[in-house]
Design a protein around this motif. Sequence first.
Motif, PDB file in Angstrom:
ATOM      1  N   HIS A  62       0.833  -1.350   0.183  1.00  0.00           N
ATOM      2  CA  HIS A  62      -0.032  -0.147  -0.041  1.00  0.00           C
ATOM      3  C   HIS A  62       0.927   1.304  -0.117  1.00  0.00           C
ATOM      4  CE1 HIS A  62      -3.386   2.630   0.804  1.00  0.00           C
ATOM      5  NE2 HIS A  62      -2.835   3.117   2.022  1.00  0.00           N
ATOM      6  N   ALA A  63       1.921   1.243   0.844  1.00  0.00           N
ATOM      7  CA  ALA A  63       2.820   2.265   0.762  1.00  0.00           C
ATOM      8  C   ALA A  63       3.385   2.725  -0.409  1.00  0.00           C
ATOM      9  CB  ALA A  63       3.916   2.410   1.905  1.00  0.00           C
ATOM     10  N   VAL A  64       3.850   1.466  -1.149  1.00  0.00           N
ATOM     11  CA  VAL A  64       4.583   1.616  -2.401  1.00  0.00           C
ATOM     12  C   VAL A  64       3.633   2.225  -3.484  1.00  0.00           C
ATOM     13  CG1 VAL A  64       5.458   0.518  -4.400  1.00  0.00           C
ATOM     14  CG2 VAL A  64       6.102  -0.173  -1.937  1.00  0.00           C
ATOM     15  N   GLN A  65       2.336   1.744  -3.642  1.00  0.00           N
ATOM     16  CA  GLN A  65       1.342   1.906  -4.655  1.00  0.00           C
ATOM     17  C   GLN A  65       1.027   3.413  -4.435  1.00  0.00           C
ATOM     18  OE1 GLN A  65      -2.081  -0.366  -4.282  1.00  0.00           O
ATOM     19  NE2 GLN A  65      -3.148   0.099  -6.071  1.00  0.00           N
ATOM     20  N   ARG A  66       0.702   4.042  -3.316  1.00  0.00           N
ATOM     21  CA  ARG A  66       0.019   5.256  -2.943  1.00  0.00           C
ATOM     22  C   ARG A  66       1.049   6.267  -3.433  1.00  0.00           C
ATOM     23  NH1 ARG A  66      -1.346   6.645   3.129  1.00  0.00           N
ATOM     24  NH2 ARG A  66       0.811   6.119   3.304  1.00  0.00           N
ATOM     25  N   HIS A  67       2.386   5.878  -3.187  1.00  0.00           N
ATOM     26  CA  HIS A  67       3.506   6.751  -3.480  1.00  0.00           C
ATOM     27  C   HIS A  67       3.527   7.136  -5.029  1.00  0.00           C
ATOM     28  CE1 HIS A  67       6.967   9.385  -2.799  1.00  0.00           C
ATOM     29  NE2 HIS A  67       7.568   9.015  -3.907  1.00  0.00           N
ATOM     30  N   VAL A  68       3.504   5.923  -5.606  1.00  0.00           N
ATOM     31  CA  VAL A  68       3.803   5.794  -7.274  1.00  0.00           C
ATOM     32  C   VAL A  68       2.720   6.391  -7.952  1.00  0.00           C
ATOM     33  CG1 VAL A  68       3.676   4.249  -9.053  1.00  0.00           C
ATOM     34  CG2 VAL A  68       5.084   3.880  -7.135  1.00  0.00           C
ATOM     35  N   GLU A  69       1.306   6.012  -7.378  1.00  0.00           N
ATOM     36  CA  GLU A  69       0.131   6.682  -8.269  1.00  0.00           C
ATOM     37  C   GLU A  69      -0.097   8.067  -8.033  1.00  0.00           C
ATOM     38  OE1 GLU A  69      -2.886   3.573  -7.236  1.00  0.00           O
ATOM     39  OE2 GLU A  69      -1.916   2.136  -8.674  1.00  0.00           O
ATOM     40  N   ALA A  70       0.514   8.746  -7.003  1.00  0.00           N
ATOM     41  CA  ALA A  70       0.265   9.747  -6.559  1.00  0.00           C
ATOM     42  C   ALA A  70       1.208  10.673  -7.530  1.00  0.00           C
ATOM     43  CB  ALA A  70       0.649  10.281  -5.070  1.00  0.00           C
ATOM     44  N   ARG A  71       2.068  10.315  -8.002  1.00  0.00           N
ATOM     45  CA  ARG A  71       2.850  10.968  -9.162  1.00  0.00           C
ATOM     46  C   ARG A  71       2.649  10.274 -10.656  1.00  0.00           C
ATOM     47  NH1 ARG A  71       4.307  11.129  -4.208  1.00  0.00           N
ATOM     48  NH2 ARG A  71       5.928  12.539  -3.371  1.00  0.00           N
ATOM     49  N   GLY A  72       1.629   9.833 -10.657  1.00  0.00           N
ATOM     50  CA  GLY A  72       1.259   9.559 -12.000  1.00  0.00           C
ATOM     51  C   GLY A  72       1.692   8.373 -12.864  1.00  0.00           C
ATOM     52  N   PHE A  73       2.510   7.514 -12.064  1.00  0.00           N
ATOM     53  CA  PHE A  73       2.949   6.390 -12.654  1.00  0.00           C
ATOM     54  C   PHE A  73       2.265   5.043 -12.065  1.00  0.00           C
ATOM     55  CE2 PHE A  73       6.869   9.319 -12.043  1.00  0.00           C
ATOM     56  CZ  PHE A  73       6.842   9.720 -13.553  1.00  0.00           C
ATOM     57  N   SER A  74       2.564   4.082 -12.735  1.00  0.00           N
ATOM     58  CA  SER A  74       2.075   2.810 -12.401  1.00  0.00           C
ATOM     59  C   SER A  74       2.932   1.700 -11.905  1.00  0.00           C
ATOM     60  CB  SER A  74       1.191   2.265 -13.644  1.00  0.00           C
ATOM     61  OG  SER A  74       2.322   1.735 -14.762  1.00  0.00           O
ATOM     62  N   VAL A  75       2.236   0.862 -10.749  1.00  0.00           N
ATOM     63  CA  VAL A  75       3.207  -0.176 -10.385  1.00  0.00           C
ATOM     64  C   VAL A  75       2.807  -1.660 -11.425  1.00  0.00           C
ATOM     65  CG1 VAL A  75       3.302  -1.742  -8.275  1.00  0.00           C
ATOM     66  CG2 VAL A  75       3.060   0.659  -7.978  1.00  0.00           C
ATOM     67  N   VAL A  76       3.729  -2.184 -11.567  1.00  0.00           N
ATOM     68  CA  VAL A  76       3.897  -3.524 -12.224  1.00  0.00           C
ATOM     69  C   VAL A  76       3.303  -4.633 -11.410  1.00  0.00           C
ATOM     70  CG1 VAL A  76       5.263  -5.445 -13.121  1.00  0.00           C
ATOM     71  CG2 VAL A  76       5.702  -3.047 -13.699  1.00  0.00           C
ATOM     72  N   ARG A  77       2.343  -5.191 -11.727  1.00  0.00           N
ATOM     73  CA  ARG A  77       1.739  -6.268 -10.866  1.00  0.00           C
ATOM     74  C   ARG A  77       2.089  -7.667 -11.385  1.00  0.00           C
ATOM     75  NH1 ARG A  77      -3.530  -3.984  -8.457  1.00  0.00           N
ATOM     76  NH2 ARG A  77      -3.080  -1.726  -8.575  1.00  0.00           N
ATOM     77  N   ASP A  78       2.687  -8.131 -12.202  1.00  0.00           N
ATOM     78  CA  ASP A  78       2.775  -9.108 -12.737  1.00  0.00           C
ATOM     79  C   ASP A  78       4.310 -10.017 -11.958  1.00  0.00           C
ATOM     80  OD1 ASP A  78       1.603  -9.935 -15.538  1.00  0.00           O
ATOM     81  OD2 ASP A  78       1.736  -7.875 -15.207  1.00  0.00           O
ATOM     82  N   PHE A  79       5.177  -9.091 -11.267  1.00  0.00           N
ATOM     83  CA  PHE A  79       6.026  -9.477 -10.630  1.00  0.00           C
ATOM     84  C   PHE A  79       6.126  -8.958  -9.029  1.00  0.00           C
ATOM     85  CE2 PHE A  79       7.662  -9.114 -14.999  1.00  0.00           C
ATOM     86  CZ  PHE A  79       8.149 -10.500 -15.204  1.00  0.00           C
ATOM     87  N   THR A  80       6.549  -9.720  -8.128  1.00  0.00           N
ATOM     88  CA  THR A  80       6.506  -9.184  -6.633  1.00  0.00           C
ATOM     89  C   THR A  80       7.832  -9.309  -5.921  1.00  0.00           C
ATOM     90  OG1 THR A  80       5.777 -11.354  -5.811  1.00  0.00           O
ATOM     91  CG2 THR A  80       3.842  -9.932  -6.457  1.00  0.00           C
ATOM     92  N   GLY A  81       8.089  -8.881  -4.786  1.00  0.00           N
ATOM     93  CA  GLY A  81       9.059  -8.958  -4.004  1.00  0.00           C
ATOM     94  C   GLY A  81       8.777 -10.468  -3.415  1.00  0.00           C
ATOM     95  N   HIS A  82       9.563 -10.646  -2.536  1.00  0.00           N
ATOM     96  CA  HIS A  82       9.618 -12.062  -1.919  1.00  0.00           C
ATOM     97  C   HIS A  82      10.242 -12.499  -0.709  1.00  0.00           C
ATOM     98  CE1 HIS A  82      13.857 -12.533  -3.566  1.00  0.00           C
ATOM     99  NE2 HIS A  82      13.295 -11.622  -4.440  1.00  0.00           N
ATOM    100  N   GLY A  83      10.115 -13.438   0.383  1.00  0.00           N
ATOM    101  CA  GLY A  83      11.021 -13.746   1.055  1.00  0.00           C
ATOM    102  C   GLY A  83      12.435 -14.426   0.680  1.00  0.00           C
ATOM    103  N   ILE A  84      13.480 -14.404   1.362  1.00  0.00           N
ATOM    104  CA  ILE A  84      14.472 -14.612   0.916  1.00  0.00           C
ATOM    105  C   ILE A  84      15.445 -15.175   2.299  1.00  0.00           C
ATOM    106  CG2 ILE A  84      15.345 -12.469   1.454  1.00  0.00           C
ATOM    107  CD1 ILE A  84      17.449 -12.757  -1.111  1.00  0.00           C
ATOM    108  N   GLY A  85      16.365 -16.107   1.887  1.00  0.00           N
ATOM    109  CA  GLY A  85      17.104 -16.728   3.038  1.00  0.00           C
ATOM    110  C   GLY A  85      17.760 -17.865   2.400  1.00  0.00           C
ATOM    111  N   ARG A  86      17.563 -19.012   2.715  1.00  0.00           N
ATOM    112  CA  ARG A  86      18.220 -20.174   2.258  1.00  0.00           C
ATOM    113  C   ARG A  86      18.013 -20.326   0.721  1.00  0.00           C
ATOM    114  NH1 ARG A  86      19.292 -23.478   7.018  1.00  0.00           N
ATOM    115  NH2 ARG A  86      17.898 -22.919   8.568  1.00  0.00           N
ATOM    116  N   LYS A  87      16.859 -19.895   0.484  1.00  0.00           N
ATOM    117  CA  LYS A  87      16.290 -19.923  -1.154  1.00  0.00           C
ATOM    118  C   LYS A  87      16.300 -18.268  -1.583  1.00  0.00           C
ATOM    119  CE  LYS A  87      14.060 -24.119  -0.720  1.00  0.00           C
ATOM    120  NZ  LYS A  87      12.631 -24.711  -0.837  1.00  0.00           N
ATOM    121  N   LEU A  88      16.633 -18.200  -2.967  1.00  0.00           N
ATOM    122  CA  LEU A  88      16.465 -17.004  -3.550  1.00  0.00           C
ATOM    123  C   LEU A  88      14.901 -16.294  -3.355  1.00  0.00           C
ATOM    124  CD1 LEU A  88      17.606 -14.592  -4.981  1.00  0.00           C
ATOM    125  CD2 LEU A  88      17.084 -15.986  -7.065  1.00  0.00           C
ATOM    126  N   HIS A  89      14.030 -17.288  -3.481  1.00  0.00           N
ATOM    127  CA  HIS A  89      12.721 -16.914  -3.423  1.00  0.00           C
ATOM    128  C   HIS A  89      12.113 -17.756  -2.286  1.00  0.00           C
ATOM    129  CE1 HIS A  89      13.338 -15.218  -7.776  1.00  0.00           C
ATOM    130  NE2 HIS A  89      13.168 -14.255  -7.144  1.00  0.00           N
TER     131      HIS A  89
END
Length: 252
Positions: free
Chosen positions: A151-178
Amino acid sequence: MSQVEIKSREEIALMREAGRIVADVLDALEQAVVPGITTWELDALAAKMTAERGARPAFKGYLGFPCVLCASINDEVVHGIPSRKRKLLEGDLMKLDFGVSYRGWFGDSARTVPVGKVSPEARSLVETTRESLQKGIQAMKPGNRLGDIGHAVQRHVEARGFSVVRDFTGHGIGRKLHEHPHVPNYGQAGAGMKLRAGMVLAVEPMVNAGTSDIEILDDDWTAVTADRKLSAHFEHTILITDGGPEVLTRGR
């Protein structure tokens, strides 16, 4: 829902080392980004520095990806494949996405580097994306919810007239990359899994100048904006602590 691993003090220490290696390599790559250099040369530099630090590239061979570095330019959102033929030009936006495994633990980070002088729109897109990552990181406190980050990311981006990619996300990380969970760059505040100290998440907003829609090129890897407008990408590996978020991949 899969369990999100809480890292021990010893495991976090190793993830700090992995994160430091990632940051050092990205710092060097950013300095090397100048008009005329090829993405292949950047990949070779990343490979050399990774080996010198006793780490292993996280991306090379992952699901068949052929290189050490994801090198994406302009309308390429992510997963660009380095090439001997691809030279950087003045005004390009170079996205450097890089990760390592160190003693069995992963670090992952990305940054967008302007090549020389770029357009005002490109500069605004880069700054907005960088700021949106910081907004997401600020939401990473124990007791907050996963949706607070997106929500924090999306609100900042859209307030400036840009769009957030939804096909890719962040992820947990540790013993594995994803690892679990997926960390979307959009969402509803107060929704989703509760954040706890000891969780490590890779947060990575990808932000487009136009539509949020993407397409995959014929190489089966490179994602581009559907309208071929510019895209920017920033990512950090972040540890949630009782004292607030700790960025494990911050440069010097």
